[in-house]
Design a protein around this motif. Sequence first.
Motif, PDB file in Angstrom:
ATOM      1  N   ALA A 119       0.820  -1.279   0.051  1.00 33.19           N
ATOM      2  CA  ALA A 119      -0.191  -0.090  -0.152  1.00 33.19           C
ATOM      3  C   ALA A 119       1.005   1.162   0.154  1.00 33.19           C
ATOM      4  O   ALA A 119       1.885   1.270   0.737  1.00 33.19           O
ATOM      5  CB  ALA A 119      -0.749   0.002   1.115  1.00 33.19           C
ATOM      6  N   LEU A 120       0.517   2.091  -0.843  1.00 35.89           N
ATOM      7  CA  LEU A 120       1.258   3.400  -0.918  1.00 35.89           C
ATOM      8  C   LEU A 120       0.666   4.628   0.062  1.00 35.89           C
ATOM      9  O   LEU A 120      -0.624   4.632  -0.202  1.00 35.89           O
ATOM     10  CB  LEU A 120       1.238   3.909  -2.416  1.00 35.89           C
ATOM     11  N   THR A 121       1.650   5.249   0.567  1.00 34.27           N
ATOM     12  CA  THR A 121       1.032   6.547   1.310  1.00 34.27           C
ATOM     13  C   THR A 121       0.820   7.470   0.355  1.00 34.27           C
ATOM     14  O   THR A 121       1.317   7.600  -0.795  1.00 34.27           O
ATOM     15  CB  THR A 121       2.088   6.841   2.327  1.00 34.27           C
ATOM     16  N   PRO A 122      -0.119   8.699   0.777  1.00 35.98           N
ATOM     17  CA  PRO A 122      -0.171   9.698  -0.205  1.00 35.98           C
ATOM     18  C   PRO A 122       1.129  10.261  -0.411  1.00 35.98           C
ATOM     19  O   PRO A 122       1.432  10.818  -1.754  1.00 35.98           O
ATOM     20  CB  PRO A 122      -1.206  10.633   0.525  1.00 35.98           C
ATOM     21  N   GLU A 123       2.089  10.454   0.556  1.00 37.05           N
ATOM     22  CA  GLU A 123       3.376  10.972   0.111  1.00 37.05           C
ATOM     23  C   GLU A 123       4.244  10.294  -0.814  1.00 37.05           C
ATOM     24  O   GLU A 123       4.872  10.672  -1.851  1.00 37.05           O
ATOM     25  CB  GLU A 123       4.353  10.998   1.496  1.00 37.05           C
ATOM     26  N   MET A 124       4.048   8.660  -0.787  1.00 36.00           N
ATOM     27  CA  MET A 124       4.917   7.954  -1.924  1.00 36.00           C
ATOM     28  C   MET A 124       4.233   8.027  -3.246  1.00 36.00           C
ATOM     29  O   MET A 124       4.895   8.224  -4.059  1.00 36.00           O
ATOM     30  CB  MET A 124       4.808   6.500  -1.323  1.00 36.00           C
ATOM     31  N   VAL A 125       2.684   7.997  -3.312  1.00 38.02           N
ATOM     32  CA  VAL A 125       2.342   8.256  -4.547  1.00 38.02           C
ATOM     33  C   VAL A 125       2.642   9.679  -5.162  1.00 38.02           C
ATOM     34  O   VAL A 125       2.897   9.795  -6.352  1.00 38.02           O
ATOM     35  CB  VAL A 125       0.472   8.341  -4.187  1.00 38.02           C
ATOM     36  N   GLU A 126       2.676  10.667  -4.309  1.00 43.35           N
ATOM     37  CA  GLU A 126       3.183  11.777  -5.063  1.00 43.35           C
ATOM     38  C   GLU A 126       4.502  11.874  -5.621  1.00 43.35           C
ATOM     39  O   GLU A 126       4.888  12.406  -6.557  1.00 43.35           O
ATOM     40  CB  GLU A 126       3.074  12.878  -4.171  1.00 43.35           C
ATOM     41  N   ALA A 127       5.508  11.330  -4.521  1.00 44.14           N
ATOM     42  CA  ALA A 127       6.863  11.089  -5.116  1.00 44.14           C
ATOM     43  C   ALA A 127       6.902  10.330  -6.411  1.00 44.14           C
ATOM     44  O   ALA A 127       7.868  10.665  -7.462  1.00 44.14           O
ATOM     45  CB  ALA A 127       7.551  10.576  -4.095  1.00 44.14           C
ATOM     46  N   VAL A 128       6.042   9.342  -6.716  1.00 47.41           N
ATOM     47  CA  VAL A 128       5.884   8.555  -8.009  1.00 47.41           C
ATOM     48  C   VAL A 128       5.673   9.354  -8.973  1.00 47.41           C
ATOM     49  O   VAL A 128       6.299   9.292  -9.974  1.00 47.41           O
ATOM     50  CB  VAL A 128       5.283   7.247  -7.775  1.00 47.41           C
ATOM     51  N   GLN A 129       4.455   9.915  -8.806  1.00 52.46           N
ATOM     52  CA  GLN A 129       3.846  10.921  -9.961  1.00 52.46           C
ATOM     53  C   GLN A 129       4.991  11.990 -10.425  1.00 52.46           C
ATOM     54  O   GLN A 129       4.936  12.344 -11.536  1.00 52.46           O
ATOM     55  CB  GLN A 129       2.618  11.563  -9.335  1.00 52.46           C
ATOM     56  N   ASN A 130       5.842  12.473  -9.380  1.00 53.01           N
ATOM     57  CA  ASN A 130       6.475  13.642  -9.661  1.00 53.01           C
ATOM     58  C   ASN A 130       7.790  13.098 -10.284  1.00 53.01           C
ATOM     59  O   ASN A 130       8.752  14.041 -10.475  1.00 53.01           O
ATOM     60  CB  ASN A 130       6.654  14.509  -8.364  1.00 53.01           C
ATOM     61  N   THR A 131       8.240  11.901 -10.231  1.00 50.82           N
ATOM     62  CA  THR A 131       9.516  11.256 -10.893  1.00 50.82           C
ATOM     63  C   THR A 131       9.369  11.479 -12.353  1.00 50.82           C
ATOM     64  O   THR A 131       8.543  11.087 -12.892  1.00 50.82           O
ATOM     65  CB  THR A 131       9.563   9.588 -10.453  1.00 50.82           C
ATOM     66  N   GLU A 132      10.481  12.032 -12.727  1.00 49.89           N
ATOM     67  CA  GLU A 132      10.769  12.403 -13.931  1.00 49.89           C
ATOM     68  C   GLU A 132      11.066  10.986 -15.010  1.00 49.89           C
ATOM     69  O   GLU A 132      11.901  10.213 -14.566  1.00 49.89           O
ATOM     70  CB  GLU A 132      12.032  13.298 -14.437  1.00 49.89           C
ATOM     71  N   HIS A 133      10.283  10.716 -15.901  1.00 47.63           N
ATOM     72  CA  HIS A 133      10.564   9.656 -16.821  1.00 47.63           C
ATOM     73  C   HIS A 133      11.490   9.768 -17.992  1.00 47.63           C
ATOM     74  O   HIS A 133      11.333  10.857 -18.447  1.00 47.63           O
ATOM     75  CB  HIS A 133       9.320   9.063 -17.376  1.00 47.63           C
ATOM     76  N   THR A 134      12.498   9.131 -17.845  1.00 52.77           N
ATOM     77  CA  THR A 134      13.605   9.301 -18.944  1.00 52.77           C
ATOM     78  C   THR A 134      13.681   7.915 -19.703  1.00 52.77           C
ATOM     79  O   THR A 134      13.208   6.872 -19.183  1.00 52.77           O
ATOM     80  CB  THR A 134      14.882   9.558 -18.232  1.00 52.77           C
ATOM     81  N   PRO A 135      14.011   8.105 -20.813  1.00 56.63           N
ATOM     82  CA  PRO A 135      14.781   6.954 -21.610  1.00 56.63           C
ATOM     83  C   PRO A 135      15.187   5.574 -20.589  1.00 56.63           C
ATOM     84  O   PRO A 135      14.957   4.691 -20.794  1.00 56.63           O
ATOM     85  CB  PRO A 135      15.331   7.292 -22.889  1.00 56.63           C
ATOM     86  N   GLU A 136      16.266   6.200 -19.914  1.00 57.17           N
ATOM     87  CA  GLU A 136      16.886   5.266 -19.129  1.00 57.17           C
ATOM     88  C   GLU A 136      16.072   4.658 -18.192  1.00 57.17           C
ATOM     89  O   GLU A 136      16.424   3.392 -17.731  1.00 57.17           O
ATOM     90  CB  GLU A 136      18.122   5.908 -18.321  1.00 57.17           C
ATOM     91  N   MET A 137      15.244   5.345 -17.804  1.00 54.23           N
ATOM     92  CA  MET A 137      14.214   4.786 -16.505  1.00 54.23           C
ATOM     93  C   MET A 137      13.285   3.822 -17.427  1.00 54.23           C
ATOM     94  O   MET A 137      13.245   2.689 -16.738  1.00 54.23           O
ATOM     95  CB  MET A 137      13.220   5.987 -16.126  1.00 54.23           C
ATOM     96  N   ASP A 138      12.604   4.076 -18.448  1.00 53.45           N
ATOM     97  CA  ASP A 138      11.653   3.174 -19.038  1.00 53.45           C
ATOM     98  C   ASP A 138      12.584   2.061 -19.437  1.00 53.45           C
ATOM     99  O   ASP A 138      12.046   0.783 -19.221  1.00 53.45           O
ATOM    100  CB  ASP A 138      11.326   4.096 -20.309  1.00 53.45           C
ATOM    101  N   GLN A 139      13.654   1.970 -19.982  1.00 52.78           N
ATOM    102  CA  GLN A 139      14.610   1.037 -20.185  1.00 52.78           C
ATOM    103  C   GLN A 139      14.691   0.136 -18.834  1.00 52.78           C
ATOM    104  O   GLN A 139      14.777  -1.337 -19.020  1.00 52.78           O
ATOM    105  CB  GLN A 139      15.865   1.197 -20.798  1.00 52.78           C
ATOM    106  N   GLY A 140      15.011   0.555 -17.951  1.00 50.23           N
ATOM    107  CA  GLY A 140      15.329  -0.203 -16.827  1.00 50.23           C
ATOM    108  C   GLY A 140      13.922  -1.076 -16.397  1.00 50.23           C
ATOM    109  O   GLY A 140      13.909  -1.897 -15.671  1.00 50.23           O
ATOM    110  N   LEU A 141      12.775  -0.230 -16.250  1.00 45.55           N
ATOM    111  CA  LEU A 141      11.525  -0.905 -15.944  1.00 45.55           C
ATOM    112  C   LEU A 141      11.398  -1.979 -16.995  1.00 45.55           C
ATOM    113  O   LEU A 141      10.691  -3.051 -16.562  1.00 45.55           O
ATOM    114  CB  LEU A 141      10.339   0.044 -16.089  1.00 45.55           C
ATOM    115  N   ALA A 142      11.625  -1.754 -18.157  1.00 40.65           N
ATOM    116  CA  ALA A 142      11.216  -3.140 -19.252  1.00 40.65           C
ATOM    117  C   ALA A 142      11.984  -4.214 -19.093  1.00 40.65           C
ATOM    118  O   ALA A 142      11.786  -5.192 -18.916  1.00 40.65           O
ATOM    119  CB  ALA A 142      11.574  -2.531 -20.660  1.00 40.65           C
TER     120      ALA A 142
END
Length: 472
Positions: free
Chosen positions: A341-364
């Motif tokens: 379960a995510l706290t509101p603070e964690m949800v906000e942190a996730v939403q504010n995280t900048e998505h970069t090509p490197e990040m998307d490659q890591g998630l894939a």
Amino acid sequence: MSLPLALAAAALLAAEPSPLPPGHPVIPPGTQASPTAAMPAGHPAPGTASATPAGALPPGHPTLGASGMAPAAPTGPLPVGHPAVAEPGRAPPSADELLKQLDSTQGLREREKTFEIASSLGRLYYLNGRHTDAITYLQQAEGRAQPVRDVFLAARKKLGKAPVPTAEAANCGFTPGMALEAMATVAQERVTKGDTAGAAACARAALTPVLDVEVMRGNSLYLTGNAAGALAVYTRVLELEPGQEEALFARSSVLFETQGEDLSALKKAAEGFDTLVNTRPNSPRAPMAKQLSQTARDTVKAGGRQKYLETRAADRRIRLSQAVAAMPARGNPAEADGPRALTPEMVEAVQNTEHTPEMDQGLAKLVEEGEEHLAHGRYQEALANYTRVVPFQPQNGRAKAGMAWALVGLGRPMATRIWGVAVQADAAAVEALGDTLKSKGDAKGAKALWEKLAQDAPEYSGKAGLQAKLAQ
């Protein structure tokens, strides 16, 4: 407003306080206060012997009349060239009024000025946010100081490693308020006499107000968008005084902010911050300088600003995913290994995280590894991967399908709910996961997944293809 009066007014802007106490009402023109009313209780009345004590008037002062009052002021015309006398009782002009008067003064910029006049004008414009105008007058002031600057640099070079004595030790004879030109003359006389140490000491003391002028011009240049010019001026200040606090901090800050991909400039910025911390540990700037020094060094280590920011973003993602994975589930303790379960603070942190090509490659890559774990029955390891992906890509049907099948494989109580969400959101992605499992050698797992999908999604549009797979 005449030019001489404009220059004088600027030079004396902050030097002449009002003769009235703070908050005293302005005396209207033509109003004469009663002498007796202004006296304290018991004070002798004007005109009596005790009202004018012997020796109270300076030598040569005109004697007071019988009434005890000074003679009336002459009513004749003022001498030629005498500045206009301010209207009695009128308050000094405000900064805005003075600036308007200066702006309307013809020839003010071009007129030759002393260092004191030019620096006063520059300071006035600087303090009122008129940085383009400030630069003009501050540069004129620096020009007036260039000869004594040259004397100091030449004398210091001759001294080598020997320290520059103080003005007091060198007996320069400077007095408060002494004009720069007069102090420069003293320094030059020491040069003529061959007194190198005395010349350096007197010239350095004369340059003290010049350092402030140069720092202001550097700041104005930066604030008007000329970072390179600002850096050059801060460097001039440090050439005279390597430990000048404001110039040290300003130059390092501008280098750090504008030269993020120049590793040598970043190293110089860190060195400047370190010098400030070491020489002025009690300065209010010291804590920030220490922090910026470390950041500059980390940026150098990463290979530049862009790489540093990418590394920081990756670190934040890892820390956040670890925090998500470490959180216990709300409600049923049996679901502790399920999605966190995510706290509101964690949800906000996730939403504010900048998505970069490197990040998307890591998630894939995490999704691919999760599918490899599923194909080999490593459901817990697969779940760990998917819980790091889904917070950042909640619409990723492939990741949701993998998470749902991992929970089914683990037999967790929340598996039914997560499986239903995955099937309803993207049944095709769930079917495709079966294809992936089969391609990785898990034909049994693929068939089990398809059978469950066919049972739980009777309205699935791809049901015919799914039945064909089950018939093989």
